[in-house]
Scaffold this active site. Structure first.
Site, short mmCIF file in Angstrom:
data_model
loop_
_atom_site.label_atom_id
_atom_site.label_comp_id
_atom_site.label_asym_id
_atom_site.label_seq_id
_atom_site.Cartn_x
_atom_site.Cartn_y
_atom_site.Cartn_z
CB SER A 1 -12.43 4.01 7.05
OG SER A 1 -11.51 2.95 7.12
CG HIS B 1 -5.43 8.05 3.41
ND1 HIS B 1 -4.78 8.71 2.40
CD2 HIS B 1 -5.60 6.78 2.98
CE1 HIS B 1 -4.56 7.88 1.39
NE2 HIS B 1 -5.05 6.69 1.72
CG ASP C 1 -1.95 1.00 1.30
OD1 ASP C 1 -2.41 1.40 0.21
OD2 ASP C 1 -2.35 1.40 2.41
CG HIS C 2 -0.45 4.88 0.11
ND1 HIS C 2 -0.86 5.82 -0.80
CD2 HIS C 2 -1.55 4.51 0.80
CE1 HIS C 2 -2.16 6.04 -0.66
NE2 HIS C 2 -2.61 5.23 0.29
P1 13P Z 1 -8.95 4.81 5.47
O1 13P Z 1 -8.09 5.72 6.28
O2 13P Z 1 -10.23 5.48 5.08
O3 13P Z 1 -9.18 3.51 6.11
O4 13P Z 1 -8.17 4.54 4.08
C1 13P Z 1 -7.21 3.52 3.99
C2 13P Z 1 -6.42 3.59 2.73
O5 13P Z 1 -6.75 4.23 1.77
C3 13P Z 1 -5.19 2.78 2.71
O6 13P Z 1 -4.46 2.97 1.54
O1 G3H Z 2 -2.96 5.20 3.56
C1 G3H Z 2 -2.56 4.91 4.66
C2 G3H Z 2 -2.98 3.63 5.29
O2 G3H Z 2 -4.09 3.83 6.11
C3 G3H Z 2 -1.83 3.00 6.00
O3 G3H Z 2 -1.52 3.72 7.15
O4 G3H Z 2 0.87 4.23 6.77
O5 G3H Z 2 -0.13 4.42 9.05
O6 G3H Z 2 0.23 2.18 8.01
P1 G3H Z 2 -0.03 3.63 7.78
ZN ZN Z 3 -4.61 4.94 0.75
#
Ligand code: 13P
Ligand code: G3H
Ligand code: ZN
Length: 317
Positions: free
Chosen positions: A213, A179, A81-82
């Site tokens: 979310s 987010h 993720d990201h």
């Molecule tokens: P939320 O913060 O809305 O759960 O989004 C999560 C997200 O986009 C993780 O990449």
């Molecule tokens: O986009 C962010 C996700 O919610 C992951 O969060 O980088 O704190 O693990 P994190």
């Molecule tokens: Zn995200």
């Protein structure tokens, strides 16, 4: 069974969305697998750079591999993720991840294209899917903070050009979400017209919704009643998940809601049992509550009940 997001999207497109859930520890992993098996849903396990750094990236890998053995029926993708470019390459070389996200959305368009293209080339050599991002969400992504008034929604024409030039397998679009637990301070809403316009330009191409979310108000109230201070927390209406899926959104990212379940369970547990110091007691409650939460989200996403159909597609039976 670990599969690519591309394989999962081929089955879901236009009908339902896969839940993409972030994990950081053993309790989340158990709750996640339990909830998906119980609701018979294929799913995406998401690992952020922060999650990889929390304990050790190998620990998450081995725990997920163990979960695969404990839940042999599960069908899921393992997704970064990201990611930045370096982390994408590390995941591509790992032999564990089946999908990576290269998030160069903070860079100018041409640089985003160039970085994404490089990652796509390396990933596709190994049969790994790539999610890219165009446009910027609000809120805080990893260590980059985006001011609300600087949020850039995705431009559909640019999206079509970006997809054609980079060869990415899916695209995260900014349509008004952010987010974290404090989305929408009143004036914002979801811009479905952007997804609709992109779908018209690139029909059949999988789109991704970050910041999805729902921040259930009941969770927020319970957290606050047990000593928390989450004033004004607000999320996406989960009844919007299916309409988004019908417009080609195949992946819906949910992280914050899982953190809220964790916080509610632990705050309430220690408030109600001040004599307890065995963390396995609230941990067990959390795993069950998280499994229930995951199953409830899969119902709303339309992924519940799709597991055997996905297996049949994958095995050709
Ligand atoms: P939320 O913060 O809305 O759960 O989004 C999560 C997200 O986009 C993780 O990449
Ligand atoms: O986009 C962010 C996700 O919610 C992951 O969060 O980088 O704190 O693990 P994190
Ligand atoms: Zn995200």
């Amino acid at each position: 069974m670990i599969v690519t997001t591309k394989q999962l999207f081929a089955h879901a497109y236009g009908n339902y969305a896969l839940g993409a859930y972030n994990i950081n520890n053993a309790e989340q992993i158990m709750g996640l697998f339990r909830g998906n098996i119980r609701s018979q849903a294929p799913f995406i396990v998401q690992i952020s750079r922060g999650a990889r750094a929390y304990t050790d990236k190998r620990l998450l890998e081995y725990m997920i591999r163990a979960a695969e053995e404990i839940f042999p029926d599960a069908i899921f993708a393992v997704h970064l993720d990201h990611g930045d470019e370096e982390t994408c390459y590390d995941c591509i070389e790992s032999g564990f991840y089946s999908s990576v996200m290269i998030d160069a959305s903070y860079l100018p368009f041409e640089e985003n294209v160039a970085v994404t293209k490089r990652v796509v080339e390396r990933a596709h050599e190994k049969g790994i899917s790539v999610e890219a991002e165009l446009g910027q969400l609000g809120g805080v992504e990893e260590d980059i903070s985006v001011d609300e008034d600087k949020v850039h929604l995705t431009d559909p024409e640019q999206a079509a050009e970006f997809i054609a030039r980079t060869g990415c397998d899916s695209l995260a679009c900014a349509i008004g979400t952010s987010h974290g637990a404090f989305k929408f301070s009143g004036r914002q809403s979801l811009h479905f017209e952007i997804i609709e316009a992109i779908q018209k330009l690139v029909p059949g191409f999988p789109l991704v919704m970050h910041g999805s979310s729902s921040v259930p108000q009941e969770e927020v109230e319970r957290i606050n009643a047990a000593g928390g201070a989450l004033k004004g927390a607000k999320g996406v209406d989960p009844k919007q998940y299916l309409p988004a899926a019908k417009l080609g959104v195949c992946k819906i990212n949910i992280d914050t809601d899982g953190r809220l379940v964790w916080t509610r369970v632990h705050r309430e547990y220690f408030r109600d049992h001040p004599e307890v110091f065995d963390f396995r007691k609230p941990g067990k409650v959390f795993m069950e509550e998280y499994a229930k939460f995951i199953a409830s989200r899969n119902e709303l996403l339309g992924s519940a009940g799709q597991l055997e159909a996905v297996r049949a597609m994958l095995t050709g039976e």
